[in-house]
Scaffold this motif. Sequence first.
Motif, PDB file in Angstrom:
ATOM      1  N   ALA A 189       4.208   1.748 -12.666  1.00 45.76           N
ATOM      2  CA  ALA A 189       4.449   3.139 -13.058  1.00 45.76           C
ATOM      3  C   ALA A 189       4.099   4.086 -11.912  1.00 45.76           C
ATOM      4  O   ALA A 189       4.825   5.046 -11.634  1.00 45.76           O
ATOM      5  N   LYS A 190       2.996   3.839 -11.242  1.00 50.14           N
ATOM      6  CA  LYS A 190       2.606   4.685 -10.110  1.00 50.14           C
ATOM      7  C   LYS A 190       3.588   4.521  -8.956  1.00 50.14           C
ATOM      8  O   LYS A 190       3.970   5.502  -8.299  1.00 50.14           O
ATOM      9  N   TRP A 200       1.458  13.821  -2.867  1.00 47.69           N
ATOM     10  CA  TRP A 200       1.467  12.591  -2.092  1.00 47.69           C
ATOM     11  C   TRP A 200       0.961  12.839  -0.675  1.00 47.69           C
ATOM     12  O   TRP A 200       0.893  13.990  -0.225  1.00 47.69           O
ATOM     13  N   THR A 201       0.626  11.790   0.038  1.00 43.40           N
ATOM     14  CA  THR A 201      -0.037  11.890   1.344  1.00 43.40           C
ATOM     15  C   THR A 201       0.975  11.854   2.477  1.00 43.40           C
ATOM     16  O   THR A 201       1.744  10.885   2.605  1.00 43.40           O
ATOM     17  N   TYR A 257       7.504  11.058   7.610  1.00 44.76           N
ATOM     18  CA  TYR A 257       6.883   9.871   7.016  1.00 44.76           C
ATOM     19  C   TYR A 257       5.886  10.255   5.933  1.00 44.76           C
ATOM     20  O   TYR A 257       5.095  11.194   6.104  1.00 44.76           O
ATOM     21  N   TRP A 258       5.894   9.458   4.863  1.00 45.17           N
ATOM     22  CA  TRP A 258       4.972   9.639   3.743  1.00 45.17           C
ATOM     23  C   TRP A 258       4.354   8.311   3.353  1.00 45.17           C
ATOM     24  O   TRP A 258       4.973   7.257   3.521  1.00 45.17           O
ATOM     25  N   GLN A 259       3.137   8.364   2.827  1.00 42.58           N
ATOM     26  CA  GLN A 259       2.445   7.166   2.355  1.00 42.58           C
ATOM     27  C   GLN A 259       2.585   7.030   0.846  1.00 42.58           C
ATOM     28  O   GLN A 259       2.435   8.007   0.107  1.00 42.58           O
ATOM     29  N   ASP A 260       2.863   5.807   0.420  1.00 44.23           N
ATOM     30  CA  ASP A 260       2.887   5.551  -1.018  1.00 44.23           C
ATOM     31  C   ASP A 260       1.453   5.388  -1.529  1.00 44.23           C
ATOM     32  O   ASP A 260       0.490   5.534  -0.749  1.00 44.23           O
ATOM     33  N   PRO A 261       1.239   5.131  -2.809  1.00 41.42           N
ATOM     34  CA  PRO A 261      -0.136   5.073  -3.329  1.00 41.42           C
ATOM     35  C   PRO A 261      -1.011   4.004  -2.689  1.00 41.42           C
ATOM     36  O   PRO A 261      -2.242   4.056  -2.834  1.00 41.42           O
TER      37      PRO A 261
END
Length: 357
Positions: A32-33, A258-259, A276-280
């Motif tokens: 889900a996340k 989000w980070t 660029y983005w970081q996932d959980p």
Amino acid sequence: MNLTTVQPARHPRPTTKASALAYLIFDRPDLAKAERFLNDFGLRTVSRDSERMFLRGTGAAPFCYVARKAAKARFVGFGLRVNSRADLEALSRVPGASSDVESSKWPGGGYRVGLVDPSGFRVDAIFGQAPASALPHRPPLPLNSVDAAVRINGTQRPPVGAPDVIRLGHVVLELADFQQTCAWYTQHFGFIPSDVQVLPDGSPAVTFMRLDLGTTPADHHSVALAQGFAPLYSHSAYEVVDADAVGMGQRVLREQGWTHAWGIGRHILGSQVFDYWQDPWGDKHEHYCDGDLFTEDAPLGVHAVSREAMSQWGPTMPRSFTKPRFTPASVAALIRNLRHSPDVTVEKLKTLAKLFA
């Protein structure tokens, strides 16, 4: 700059010539996340149950991202599309192939052969997938310039929302056994090195490899391989329609909490406008547009590697892209590969650390 090693180099008679990077496979403890991040990023859910989730872009690929329920987050591997059943039969005879030709039960169906590359990443060769119906996405925005006014009595108001990911573009991996793994991809899937970044002694640090589509233009790289001390996922990249979509992605992902990892900027090798983005779980996902396209006859480029060589403009690449994550497993891998991998030496690792300090 000169190369002092055998790879990267084209193979004269590859087993097959892959025609597309089809999908990536990740293990995730919380589907889900993962879905919330990926939907905010611009991928669309195809199907999801308690064990597995498939997502797609707006293009005709039935899916481009697989998330499997697992206790530990990790990158598993990826799929490469090939051109015929005969290609699958040839790949099933590659030493270490993990399966014969088998039917795929994933969206789009078709047939698959499972392989494992020399660094331990899963590689599915697939043929015969049924394409999905393409989904609508907004057209690129018309841009006025000093030489051409194309938008008169009109404004620029792109919709606010997650940008439409069109397709999966590339994946970047870190390796200990650089020479063997690079040779495996050129030998068995016909990848062509587009550019290589080298250390001061001429040894390769990063190679960007494209598909051999003959006279049809191919992305500057679908797979990139970087010298490291252990096999690791670096990042994956997803094409959006234009630079405003890249910027809108930054707005939406920031508003959703989000980070951010790096951007916006433009790469030197490949030329993409990126963000660029970081996932959980800290894995990096890149929005990009305006990448270079090469045909089979474009020659290999050789360049010095450095942090500054990664972008033409925008922020300098952060240290988070090159700073190793030291865990008990990664320390064990470092010790093991220093002993056994011909490509991992103390001197090389010291040089890489100095260049990216």
